[in-house]
Design an enzyme around this catalytic site. Structure first.
Site, PDB file in Angstrom:
ATOM      1  CE  LYS A 182      14.347 -88.633 -58.172  1.00 10.06           C
ATOM      2  NZ  LYS A 182      15.710 -88.585 -57.759  1.00 10.06           N
ATOM      3  CG  HIS A 198      13.267 -90.057 -54.308  1.00 19.61           C
ATOM      4  ND1 HIS A 198      14.170 -91.062 -54.595  1.00 19.61           N
ATOM      5  CD2 HIS A 198      14.021 -88.947 -54.059  1.00 19.61           C
ATOM      6  CE1 HIS A 198      15.406 -90.595 -54.498  1.00 19.61           C
ATOM      7  NE2 HIS A 198      15.346 -89.311 -54.179  1.00 19.61           N
ATOM      8  CG  ASP A 203       5.059 -89.605 -78.556  1.00 24.77           C
ATOM      9  OD1 ASP A 203       4.077 -89.072 -78.003  1.00 24.77           O
ATOM     10  OD2 ASP A 203       5.685 -89.077 -79.490  1.00 24.77           O
TER      11      ASP A 203
END
Length: 533
Positions: free
Chosen positions: A187, A185, A192
């Site tokens: 995110k 789950h 860079d």
């Protein structure tokens, strides 16, 4: 999206109690110059008090407040993400539940970045269940597989599979609800030396009309740290491979011999042990230079505590969150979750803070049924909006019995499925601390005595029993006394509040809102078979 009862707390908290044990202090510096290094706050200040407790639980990264950007909406999030991908030089790492199967523009943007930067490498991590749900038809997996033939050796696609769904469960539980047994789950969107932490996935609704939260951290140290988490989870996940054919390339998931854990299908218990040994060091391995006592104590301080949850053995988010809410310096808080069903310890902390003798004012922001992503959905998932209404009602009933000064507000912007309708997916906490004795702010927020929140929690977690018992989650707790950053958080919170209305216990008990027996029965059955929707 868990449908556990609050009394779950009494019988299932053994492992989590062990996770609440303080850890040795560990710190990092995120900036390259001594002018932005950690500065000791006066012992009496709220900031020093709370950070001294948080230091015992999770790694600490000292960061300049100017290195944090707060985005306001899905369109800004999408445009910012694409712009950073276009300018990528060395690395892109994306951790998400899934990439929408029609996100060709995003894929094309990554493709162009690879073509123009020969040194660029890309790593994408999704969930295996969600990523292959539509197979053999177009899916997240089939969309991402196109990279493997175009840029061999430069793109890695990994898909995490929960060790909780094996054997007969995996065989018979329908695809539409099997994610209730655990997901990847996280995110994280790193490019860079920058990384975006959010609760948003990578699909069209999260780019257009699904409200979430989005923080950009422009720090190599922060990006490096979350990159390590990303690649650690990749090392315990399946590898997406392509199989060329005479018609069109197909794809499959393989378990490489180089993986540092056994296949979760074959050895789920050994897999959990191995995964813990890989991820555990990331919650405690770093030590930064000690504070510089000769530096000016008037310089603002901003501290980031990474949050990591890999059930059932690793969780730094829950103890940090409960520590934040129990602070004696807390003067008010706002807690938000699109799917409001907090873990029992979170519920206890919210109510304890807002009940006598502390009586800290609290506000809950959650989705109206008309802003719930499952509104008018077919099958069992269509019951979820009513289930969350039922859980909101139970929370308000518990608050009333405890004498808690907490209100619940529902977010609504149109109606899901109708023109102009949005869904609500934001999650997090804004915590207000008492101003220090030396504070001379002339722009204090009304009724709070400070320009805005002194701390926020952001990330993938919904703060539910599922988040802490089944799903892999990552986030951050950021604490600051920098007034400019505090104002950014205040504007973010106010923008979400603008679309909310307070709801009362009686309204949720009305005939139009009351959950029927089928909803309550479905909640019970899901719990009975070990899942969580």
């Amino acid at each position: 999206m868990i449908l556990y009862r609050f009394r779950y707390c009494a019988t299932r908290l053994g492992p989590l109690r062990r996770l609440l044990t303080p850890r040795p202090q560990c710190r990092l510096n995120s900036t390259s110059t001594s002018s932005t290094a950690f500065q000791s706050s006066p012992p009496s200040s709220a900031l020093a008090s709370i950070t001294s407790q948080l230091d015992q639980i999770a790694p600490r990264i000292n960061i300049g407040a100017e290195q944090i950007e707060v985005l306001q909406g899905p369109k800004e999030f999408y445009e910012t993400l694409k712009q950073k991908i276009r300018n990528a030089k060395t690395r892109i790492y994306l951790s998400t539940l899934y990439v929408g199967k029609t996100e060709h523009e995003l894929i094309s943007t990554i493709h162009d970045a690879l073509a123009q930067a020969p040194e660029l490498k890309v790593s994408i991590l999704t969930d295996a269940l969600r990523g292959t749900r539509e197979d053999p038809f177009p899916s997240c997996a089939s969309l991402l597989a196109s990279f493997l033939t175009s840029f061999p050796g430069r793109v890695e696609i990994r898909m995490y599979h929960t060790p909780n769904l094996t054997g007969l469960r995996k065989r018979f539980i329908p695809k539409r609800i099997n994610e209730g047994w655990g997901l990847q789950h996280i995110k994280l969107y790193g490019v860079d030396d920058e990384v975006i932490l959010s609760g948003a996935n990578l699909s069209s609704d999260y780019f257009t009309n699904r409200q979430d939260r989005y923080h950009v951290f422009c720090s190599k140290r922060v990006s490096d740290y979350y990159s390590q988490i990303h690649h650690a989870v990749c090392s315990i996940s399946f590898l997406l491979e392509t199989s060329p054919s005479t018609s069109s390339p197909s794809h499959n998931l393989a378990w490489p011999s180089s993986n540092t854990a056994p296949n979760p299908f074959l050895e789920p218990k050994a897999y959990i042990q191995a995964a813990t040994s890989i991820l555990q060091p990331l919650s405690s391995q770093f030590i930064s230079p000690k504070p510089n006592p000769s530096s000016s104590s008037s310089q603002s301080t901003t501290t980031l505590y990474p949050l990591l949850s890999h059930p059932p053995t690793l969780n730094t988010e829950l103890p940090l969150l409960t520590t934040l809410l129990s602070s004696q310096h807390l003067t008010s808080y706002t807690f938000t979750a699109g799917y409001f069903n907090p873990h029992p310890l979170v519920t206890r902390s919210l109510l304890s803070a807002s009940s006598p003798p502390r009586s800290v004012p609290g506000t809950i922001l959650t989705a109206s049924p008309h802003a719930n992503g499952f509104y008018n959905s077919s099958g069992v998932s269509g019951m979820l909006p009513a289930a969350y209404t039922h859980l909101s009602l139970r929370f308000l009933q518990a608050a009333r019995k405890a004498g808690a000064s907490v209100s619940l507000r529902e977010w609504k912007k149109g109606v899901v499925g109708e023109e102009g309708g949005w869904t609500y997916h934001a999650k997090g906490v804004w915590a207000y601390f008492a101003p220090s004795a030396s504070s001379s702010s002339s722009s204090a927020a009304e009724g709070k005595g400070v320009p805005g929140p002194s701390a926020t929690v952001i990330g993938s977690s919904n703060y539910t029993s599922r988040s802490y018992g089944l799903d892999v989650e990552v986030g951050a707790l950021v604490v600051t006394d920098d007034e400019a950053l505090m104002r950014k958080w205040a504007r973010e919170e106010e923008a979400l509040r603008a679309w909310t209305e307070e709801v009362q216990e009686g309204e949720l008990q009305g005939e139009e809102r009351r959950a029927g027996w089928r909803v309550r029965a479905a909640m019970w059955i899901v719990r009975l078979v070990g899942g969580a929707l």
